[in-house]
Design an enzyme around this catalytic site. Structure first.
Site, mmCIF file in Angstrom:
data_model
loop_
_atom_site.group_PDB
_atom_site.id
_atom_site.type_symbol
_atom_site.label_atom_id
_atom_site.label_comp_id
_atom_site.label_asym_id
_atom_site.label_seq_id
_atom_site.Cartn_x
_atom_site.Cartn_y
_atom_site.Cartn_z
ATOM 1 N N GLU A 1 -22.030 -63.929 56.482
ATOM 2 C CA GLU A 1 -22.352 -65.342 56.225
ATOM 3 C C GLU A 1 -21.127 -66.096 55.709
ATOM 4 O OE1 GLU A 1 -26.077 -66.023 54.111
ATOM 5 O OE2 GLU A 1 -27.201 -65.205 55.778
ATOM 6 N N GLU B 1 -29.722 -60.269 60.486
ATOM 7 C CA GLU B 1 -30.670 -60.523 59.382
ATOM 8 C C GLU B 1 -31.769 -61.421 59.926
ATOM 9 O OE1 GLU B 1 -29.214 -61.845 55.548
ATOM 10 O OE2 GLU B 1 -27.416 -60.595 55.769
ATOM 11 N N GLN C 1 -35.691 -56.738 54.605
ATOM 12 C CA GLN C 1 -34.880 -55.568 54.481
ATOM 13 C C GLN C 1 -35.776 -54.318 54.482
ATOM 14 O OE1 GLN C 1 -31.938 -55.824 51.357
ATOM 15 N NE2 GLN C 1 -31.248 -57.867 51.936
#
Ligand code: AHR
Length: 517
Positions: free
Chosen positions: A196, A319, A368
């Site tokens: 990111e 993600e 996650q």
């Protein structure tokens, strides 16, 4: 439309039914036109140093009273093995760009304590480091995706970590690994150069990050034949400037560009919506938000098809998943949330989209793996529970390395709320590695059962068998005291008479079946 009668026998308590099949959705799969391979890494996981994702979730230490294999909790390891996890990304996330890899090697009692500034400001004692991560992936039979630190690290540190992990020489760094108990180099499937970069990784512009990527990647070296796939940190939502800039300007090895997208029911980071006890409007909004992934992938693929027509680059959604308001009474920095039937529907709908774009989407990591965001597993000290999302990963195992098959839906249904509508059914079809044709169907509508007719070009289908996930409420979930509120049930259906196979989908359900001749 022909009138058809059908009989579907569902071992999960659906009764044998006869209905008139008029204008029902009809899916026609072409098994003679194989498409892209659905890479098993689409089913990857993500384990960050965040909340109880690693400590307690996976790692309890050898001296723990919780049953463990060399410090890794046995129940979690066994559950992860059962869903055939292909890949685990570590150590972050935002955490990756502050991680000093040297903190996590050598005798545990000599490792430094740091503060995890991103997640809860808690102390990180570095008990879980490089050797522990590779032991974890070896225990569950997965491959490793290591994310390097570009944000606060430097090229030398990143290069030396890679050398530490993969080197075969007698260099000081490789000797250090040997001294720490590992002779053989490890295999790294993917290596991320930062995370990111547009946000927690350094708030950069794409052009600046592209330069940094070239700078860092210049020094990333491994022995010949053990090169990982290198991942550049890409964009999010409709912003394709990262994909565009990186695919035009990166001159060093880059195998794919990452992309992150989280599903927030409200779309508002200040009040995302609750994980349980939500109204149907939030069920609908969540699915509308999650299906946007299709638009984002299409936009980025368009850019890639222009800049990389030979399709050398992958588009890695490394993600994704649901993100709700923190649970009451829990540390908001730990991102612990409950996981319901809605999460199962979200996971399956995303998989169906990923399969459709398998020509570019070669890898994804749900956020996650344990105890964080849309987790597979929740733990509470010695207790463990499998979530509805876990069960979807279980059902979809048959799609790992399968070959996508094209299909069309006639008379598609829709799920309406006010003046908005969503597709009623999400689907995907593929030929599995075992040669069988598999179909996944998701009924997005929480109120209406749907019957779907199925035809396969190139296969005379007479029956279907597989497993189905459903429940009576939208927020049905498993708890430590009631761990089997949602578990997959067996599903069987067969052709009646001369018509096509018809599959009855209960409201709000996920189905994966093998189609049999
Ligand atoms: O998964 C939680 C966080 O979400 C990750 O650390 C970060 O990359 C993203 O913003």
């Amino acid at each position: 439309m022909k009138l058809k009668r059908y009989l579907a026998t569902l071992a999960i308590g659906l009764s044998t039914t006869t209905v008139i099949a008029q204008d029902i959705p009809r899916i026609t799969i072409d098994s003679t036109q194989p498409g892209a391979t659905i890479h098993r890494d689409i089913y990857g996981q993500f384990a960050e140093h965040l909340g109880r994702g690693i400590y307690e979730g996976v790692w309890v230490g050898k001296d723990s009273e919780i049953e463990n294999i060399n410090g890794f909790r046995t129940d979690v390891i066994e559950a992860l093995r059962d869903i055939n996890v292909p890949l685990v990304r570590w150590p972050g996330g935002c955490f990756a760009d502050e991680y000093r890899w040297r903190d996590g090697i050598g005798p545990r009692d000599q490792r430094p304590v740091r503060v995890n500034t991103h997640w809860g400001g808690v102390e990180e004692d570095n008990a879980f480091g490089t050797h522990e991560f590779f032991e974890l992936v070896e225990l569950i039979g997965a491959e490793a995706y290591v994310n390097g630190n570009l944000g606060t690290g430097n090229p030398r540190e990143m290069a030396e970590w890679l050398e530490y992990m993969t080197g075969t020489s007698n260099s000081e760094v490789v000797e250090e690994r040997r001294k720490n108990g590992r002779d053989e180099p490890w295999k790294i499937a993917y290596f991320g150069v930062g995370n990111e970069a547009w946000g927690c990784g350094g708030h950069m512009r794409p052009a600046y990050y592209a330069d940094l990527y070239n700078h860092f990647a210049t020094f990333l070296k491994t022995p010949r034949g053990s090169e990982p796939k290198y991942v550049a940190s890409g964009g999010h939502t409709t912003d394709t400037s990262w994909t565009d800039t990186l695919s035009k300007n990166v001159q060093r090895q880059m195998d794919g560009i990452s992309f992150h997208y989280y599903t927030l029911p409200t779309g508002d980071w200040d009040d995302k919506g609750e994980s349980t006890g939500f109204a149907e409007s939030e069920w609908f909004a969540t699915l509308r938000q999650t299906l946007r992934i299709d638009e984002f992938i299409r936009l980025n693929k368009k850019v890639l098809d222009k800049n990389d027509p030979e399709k050398k680059l992958g588009f890695y959604v490394d993600e994704w998943g649901t993100w709700y308001n923190p649970e009451e009474g829990r540390d908001p920095g730990f991102l612990y949330q409950q996981n319901t039937l809605r999460d199962a529907v979200v996971a399956a709908s995303n998989f169906n989209v990923f399969h459709e774009h398998a020509d570019r989407v070669h890898m994804t990591n749900i956020a996650q793996m344990v105890n964080v965001l849309q987790a597979m597993i929740l733990t509470d000290k010695e207790k463990m529970v499998l979530t509805p999302t876990y069960h979807v990963y279980d059902l979809y195992q048959v799609f790992q390395d399968a070959t996508a098959l094209p299909f069309e839906i006639e008379n598609p249904s829709s799920y309406r709320m006010g003046d908005q509508s969503l597709p009623g059914i999400s689907a995907s079809a593929a030929r599995g590695k075992d040669g069988q044709v598999y179909l996944s169907l998701v009924n997005l509508d929480p109120n209406r059962p749907q019957t779907v007719a199925v035809d396969v070009k190139g296969l005379e289908v007479t029956a279907a068998s597989g497993r189905l996930i459903t429940a009576s409420t939208m927020d049905a979930h498993n708890t430590f005291s009631a761990p089997e509120q949602i578990v997959p049930g067996k599903y069987n259906a067969e052709v009646q008479g001369s018509g096509a196979l018809q599959l009855e989908m209960p409201a709000k359900s996920v189905l994966v079946v093998a189609l049999k001749d």
